[in-house]
Write a protein that holds these residues in place. Structure first.
Motif, short mmCIF file in Angstrom:
data_model
loop_
_atom_site.label_atom_id
_atom_site.label_comp_id
_atom_site.label_asym_id
_atom_site.label_seq_id
_atom_site.Cartn_x
_atom_site.Cartn_y
_atom_site.Cartn_z
N THR A 1 0.85 -1.27 -0.03
CA THR A 1 0.05 -0.03 -0.13
C THR A 1 0.81 1.26 0.14
O THR A 1 2.17 1.11 0.31
CB THR A 1 -0.99 0.08 1.15
N GLU A 2 0.33 2.42 -0.54
CA GLU A 2 1.02 3.46 -0.36
C GLU A 2 1.48 4.17 1.08
O GLU A 2 2.48 4.62 1.49
CB GLU A 2 0.33 4.72 -1.10
N ARG A 3 0.46 3.77 1.89
CA ARG A 3 0.66 4.56 3.48
C ARG A 3 0.62 3.01 4.44
O ARG A 3 -0.03 2.10 3.96
CB ARG A 3 -0.53 5.39 3.65
N CYS A 4 1.50 3.14 5.53
CA CYS A 4 1.43 2.30 6.43
C CYS A 4 0.71 2.93 7.46
O CYS A 4 1.10 3.49 8.42
CB CYS A 4 2.86 1.82 6.83
N SER A 5 -0.72 2.62 7.42
CA SER A 5 -1.74 3.31 8.00
C SER A 5 -3.29 2.72 8.22
O SER A 5 -3.44 1.93 7.35
CB SER A 5 -1.86 4.71 7.43
N PRO A 6 -3.98 2.80 9.08
CA PRO A 6 -5.23 2.40 8.97
C PRO A 6 -6.14 2.85 8.00
O PRO A 6 -7.15 2.61 7.75
CB PRO A 6 -5.74 2.50 10.41
N PHE A 7 -5.71 4.18 7.39
CA PHE A 7 -6.26 4.73 6.56
C PHE A 7 -5.33 4.95 5.13
O PHE A 7 -4.33 4.89 5.08
CB PHE A 7 -6.41 6.20 7.02
N TRP B 1 -5.97 7.96 3.27
CA TRP B 1 -5.63 9.19 3.15
C TRP B 1 -4.55 9.93 4.02
O TRP B 1 -4.48 11.15 3.99
CB TRP B 1 -6.97 9.94 3.16
N VAL B 2 -4.18 9.36 5.16
CA VAL B 2 -3.28 9.89 6.08
C VAL B 2 -2.49 8.72 6.84
O VAL B 2 -2.65 7.66 6.69
CB VAL B 2 -4.08 10.65 7.15
#
Length: 390
Positions: free
Chosen positions: A117-123, A125-126
């Motif tokens: 994924t682009e982000r290592c986050s639960p979201f 977009w942030v």
């Protein structure tokens, strides 16, 4: 081997490896609450608010430095995976951060800590965003027999990624630490495809062709021994479940080769030291270090390859209990008796304040400091690059 669908059997080992004499005490199980602990003086427990408060103070006081992610940083290549299971050598491909794809002699294919994924986050977009591109997609990987997860932090365990793996490779088997299985079954995975393990526990993993066609008559089963081993870290997916599930390092033996995957770990807790002072000097010689890695080396080593974290370590006085810097990493390399190693846990997301290209530079200094100057013993590679381990 052909691309025939493989069926998996997980069983207790016929010849268990050695364990520490005190393993039955399960010192890492929290006897006074839920979940698990790091049972060594090398670890300092801090709450999430405590860590956030320290980092906020560093920012407000102007001591925090944001790393420069302006390209070029870590080179990214398109991976070249083997098109079949035919290989006589151990081959490892770095797919960014802690994710490695390992092709074992004999045909076993293992994916460690995948986050596509682009982000290592639960979201979406942030949260921390990649400063290096993904080298490929999950669907580009030709075989995934086993997925090994070190712990449930978002930079190591990704809900969208596991969904994609389950869709493309429904027979893949997941090896996780204690307490993590419900997360996978809640996603709809068959619970027979997920194996929870405790530290020092081992399982035999056997793959057989589900159907043997004319071209598969001579196809042998694939066998492996997978071990769950200690490391010094923690776990959490929310603000309310810290250390509820077990974190771990892992060993895999298959096709005559053995590897150790460090996942994410600290080695010692370092206090705040004056700027420019070396925390491995004689002044800090009495700081305790985690004894688990020497136990791993003594009882389960040597290893043909170690995948050892080298990044996300600054500010040192905050991050050292759970993240190794390259000097720690080199000590872990020696303690675990790895013959060769490749650095992981860097080059993908900005999680801490060291410069993004600093870990491999400091690793070279640390190897020299330790007296390890043989070329290629412990190094790094480009994202998407494969290394053959003789």
């Amino acid at each position: 081997m052909t691309s025939a669908i493989m069926s998996a059997i997980v069983s207790s080992p016929t010849a268990p490896s050695r364990q520490p004499s005190n393993v039955a005490a399960k010192a890492h199980h929290n006897k006074h609450g839920v979940g698990f602990i790091n049972p060594w003086p090398s670890y300092l427990e801090r709450s999430g608010p405590q860590m956030m408060g320290k980092m906020l103070w560093l920012r407000l006081s102007g001591q925090w430095k944001d790393p420069d992610t302006t390209p070029p940083t870590v080179p990214v290549r398109q991976p070249e995976f083997l098109p079949s299971r035919q290989t006589g050598k151990l081959r490892a491909t770095w797919l960014g951060h802690a994710c490695y794809y390992v092709e074992f002699p004999g045909g076993l294919r293992v994916l460690f800590d995948p986050v596509f994924t682009e982000r290592c986050s639960p979201f979406s977009w942030v949260g921390p965003k990649r400063f290096t591109e993904m080298p490929c997609q999950v669907e580009d990987i030709p075989f995934i027999d086993a997925v090994v997860i070190s712990h449930n932090h978002y930079d190591h365990l990704s809900h969208p990624t596991i969904q994609r793996i389950a869709k493309k490779y429904p027979n893949a088997h997941y090896f996780v630490g204690l307490g993590n299985k419900p997360w996978f079954t809640h996603m709809g995975l068959d619970d027979t495809n997920v194996t929870e393990m405790d530290w020092w526990e081992e399982k035999e993993f056997t793959l057989s062709p589900a159907e043997r066609g004319e071209g598969d008559q001579k196809q042998a089963d694939i066998s492996a021994v997978i071990g769950c081993l200690p490391c010094q870290h923690t776990s959490a997916r929310t603000a309310f479940d810290k250390a509820h599930t077990l974190w771990a390092s892992w060993s895999i033996t298959s096709g005559g080769k053995k590897i150790w995957f460090g996942g994410d770990t600290g080695y010692r807790t370092v206090p705040m030291v004056p700027e420019g002072e070396f925390d491995y000097s004689d002044k800090y010689a009495d700081l305790p270090h985690c004894p688990a890695f020497a136990q791993i080396g003594e009882l389960r080593g040597p290893f043909d390859l170690g995948l050892i974290p080298i990044g996300a370590y600054d500010p040192r006085h905050i991050m050292s209990p759970m993240h190794a810097n390259p000097y720690d990493s080199v000590n872990i390399f020696v303690d675990t008796k790895c013959k060769r190693a490749l650095g992981i846990h860097w080059g993908t997301w900005v999680l801490t304040s060291e410069e993004v290209m600093e870990p491999p530079k400091v690793l070279k200094q640390a190897l020299k400091w330790k007296g390890i100057e043989e070329e290629g013993v412990f190094g790094t590679c480009d994202i998407g690059e494969s290394r053959v381990i003789e």
